[in-house]
Scaffold this active site. Structure first.
Site, PDB file in Angstrom:
ATOM      1  N   CYS A   3       0.809  -1.228   0.000  1.00  0.00           N
ATOM      2  CA  CYS A   3       0.000   0.000   0.000  1.00  0.00           C
ATOM      3  C   CYS A   3       0.842   1.278   0.000  1.00  0.00           C
ATOM      4  CB  CYS A   3      -0.999   0.006   1.154  1.00  0.00           C
ATOM      5  SG  CYS A   3      -0.277  -0.134   2.793  1.00  0.00           S
ATOM      6  N   ASP A   8      -7.647   5.571  -1.332  1.00  0.00           N
ATOM      7  CA  ASP A   8      -7.275   4.355  -0.616  1.00  0.00           C
ATOM      8  C   ASP A   8      -6.758   3.308  -1.602  1.00  0.00           C
ATOM      9  OD1 ASP A   8      -7.094   2.153   1.022  1.00  0.00           O
ATOM     10  OD2 ASP A   8      -9.062   2.408   1.941  1.00  0.00           O
ATOM     11  N   HIS A  36      -6.102   0.181  -0.844  1.00  0.00           N
ATOM     12  CA  HIS A  36      -6.344  -1.159  -0.308  1.00  0.00           C
ATOM     13  C   HIS A  36      -7.498  -1.890  -0.995  1.00  0.00           C
ATOM     14  CE1 HIS A  36      -4.297   0.987   3.002  1.00  0.00           C
ATOM     15  NE2 HIS A  36      -3.727  -0.193   3.224  1.00  0.00           N
TER      16      HIS A  36
END
Length: 458
Positions: A111, A345, A347
């Site tokens: 990430c 994000d 993820h």
């Protein structure tokens, strides 16, 4: 046979990890983000106001971006188009195997590399396209039916996972072809912008040949003792991005470089030297520079005294964002409203896209909905980025940021400083390296120290 069996177990394990992460994070992606109509929204230096105009005019449910009291007005659509135009780089699966490992996904560990890629991508957008650029198709990436883009992505992933277990090949998502897209552009300028838009995304493709792809970044990370599957902190990623840009031999990238601050200090002469160094002897133009500054916004927790400074930084048009996140999760911070940070994000595990084909789909490289997080939840370890087009821009930016630092520091030491001269003038070891050793001994020590101080992977 035994090796084959082990490979199958590893592939199955990877699928389960991807499934778990998608189940874990898809709920966040599908959750609507609420914005107040009473406060401005800042996105990488641009200010948007969602003021009351017509209470009967509602924000479409598919946008994932909702204004309090169900009121939309002002320039919400402009904000959405601007946000969606930023390049979104997430976990991917089923990409070519990373050399020296059996990994074909970065799900669960990559990430911070992804948020670093997003910051660099924004720097390249400023360099080639400018801050005013937005993707003409930004508002068309969502499906017109009642289901959200993320809901369809979850269904697609589920089908993909089931197909992989049964040995079937995943169905390809229909995409708008490049020819159809280019037909919509009215002039050569728009055509040029779309070519660069695609080119920038292709540099971040998940293949060994992509200049700033995961495979290349991991290769540079090996010089600092990192390998595929390890956790990478924001400071380590800053140095990896610097090396990736310095080693890029693409003609379009010879006019840009990266400088990483040393111990929270930007040495102005070192920056200007990098900007004035050209591979071509007949080229006297200044290089653009992306300045990356690894900092800590507190001790164990983020100090809220730094909130106004962070907001001030994200209010600058030459800011390219912040590599940060919550503890154990990295996010790309690009803006704020009130005391909440706006982020993208990484993820979310998406399927590999082959960016080498001429009309590769762009949709999965653009995030359809912004997310917000309280500043208090932010991990104190982060890397701040700025873009300066030339030496004059750097001098102006350093003066402006220094004023902000003085105001925000009050009785405390500033987060970082700009000083005149070279680092060698202050008895620091020069970070010049030869081609055989991409990181100097001083850098290696610093990187190892950073990697133990920052994020911890559970």
């Amino acid at each position: 046979m035994e090796a084959t069996g082990t490979d199958e177990v590893d592939k199955l394990k990877t699928k389960f990890i991807s499934a778990w992460n998608n189940m874990k994070y898809s709920w966040v992606l599908k959750t609507k983000t609420y914005f107040s109509r009473n406060s401005p929204v800042l996105l990488l230096g641009k200010c948007y106001h969602f003021k009351y105009e017509d209470e009967n005019k509602l924000l479409p449910a598919r946008s994932g971006c909702t204004i309090e009291d169900h009121v939309i007005a002002g320039n919400v659509e402009e904000f959405r188009k601007d946000f969606i135009s930023r390049i979104w780089l997430t976990y991917r699966e089923e990409f070519p195997q990373i050399e020296g490992s059996a990994l074909t996904t970065d799900c669960g560990w990559g990430c911070t590399l992804r948020t670093g890629q997003m910051l660099l991508a924004q720097g390249l957008i400023l360099h080639f396209l400018g801050r005013a650029w937005t993707w003409p198709d930004a508002l068309n990436i969502e499906n017109s039916d009642s289901e959200s883009w993320t809901s369809n992505t979850v269904k697609k992933f589920t089908a993909s996972f089931e197909a992989s277990l049964s040995g079937e090949r995943e169905l390809k998502t229909p995409a708008v072809s490049q020819k159809e897209t280019i037909r919509r552009y009215s002039d050569d300028h728009e055509m040029r912008n779309e070519i660069y838009h695609r080119k920038i995304i292709s540099w971040f493709g998940d293949s060994p040949l992509a200049l700033f792809g995961l495979h290349q970044l991991i290769e540079y990370g090996k010089k600092s003792g990192k390998k595929a599957g390890d956790w990478y902190g924001p400071a380590v990623v800053a140095h990896i991005l610097r090396k990736a840009v310095e080693e890029a031999r693409h003609p379009d990238l010879q006019g840009i470089t990266i400088y990483v601050a040393q111990d929270c200090t930007v040495y102005s002469s070192d920056v200007i030297d990098k900007q004035c160094t050209s591979m071509a002897s007949d080229n006297t133009d200044d290089k653009a520079v992306i300045i990356l500054i690894p900092v800590r916004l507190g001790g164990e927790r983020t100090n809220t005294d730094y909130l106004d400074f962070v907001k001030g930084i994200l209010s600058l048009e030459y800011c390219v964002g912040i590599i940060g996140g919550k503890p154990k999760q990295s996010y790309y911070f690009a803006g704020f409203q009130d005391d909440s940070l706006i982020y993208m994000d990484p993820h979310y595990c998406q399927s590999f896209v082959d960016v080498s084909i001429k009309d590769f789909p762009l949709e999965t490289f653009h995030c359809p909905s912004p997310k917000k997080m309280s500043f208090r939840k932010m991990d104190p370890s982060c890397t701040i980025g700025f873009y300066c087009r030339n030496v004059q821009d750097f001098k102006r930016a350093s003066e402006e940021i220094t004023k902000m630092l003085k105001i925000s520091s009050k009785e405390k030491y500033p987060l970082f400083t700009f000083v005149n001269g070279h680092s060698r003038d202050y008895d620091f070891t020069s970070t010049t390296t030869n081609e055989e050793d991409l990181f100097s001994e001083d850098e290696k020590k610093r990187l190892k120290r950073f990697s133990t101080e920052e994020f911890v992977l559970l």
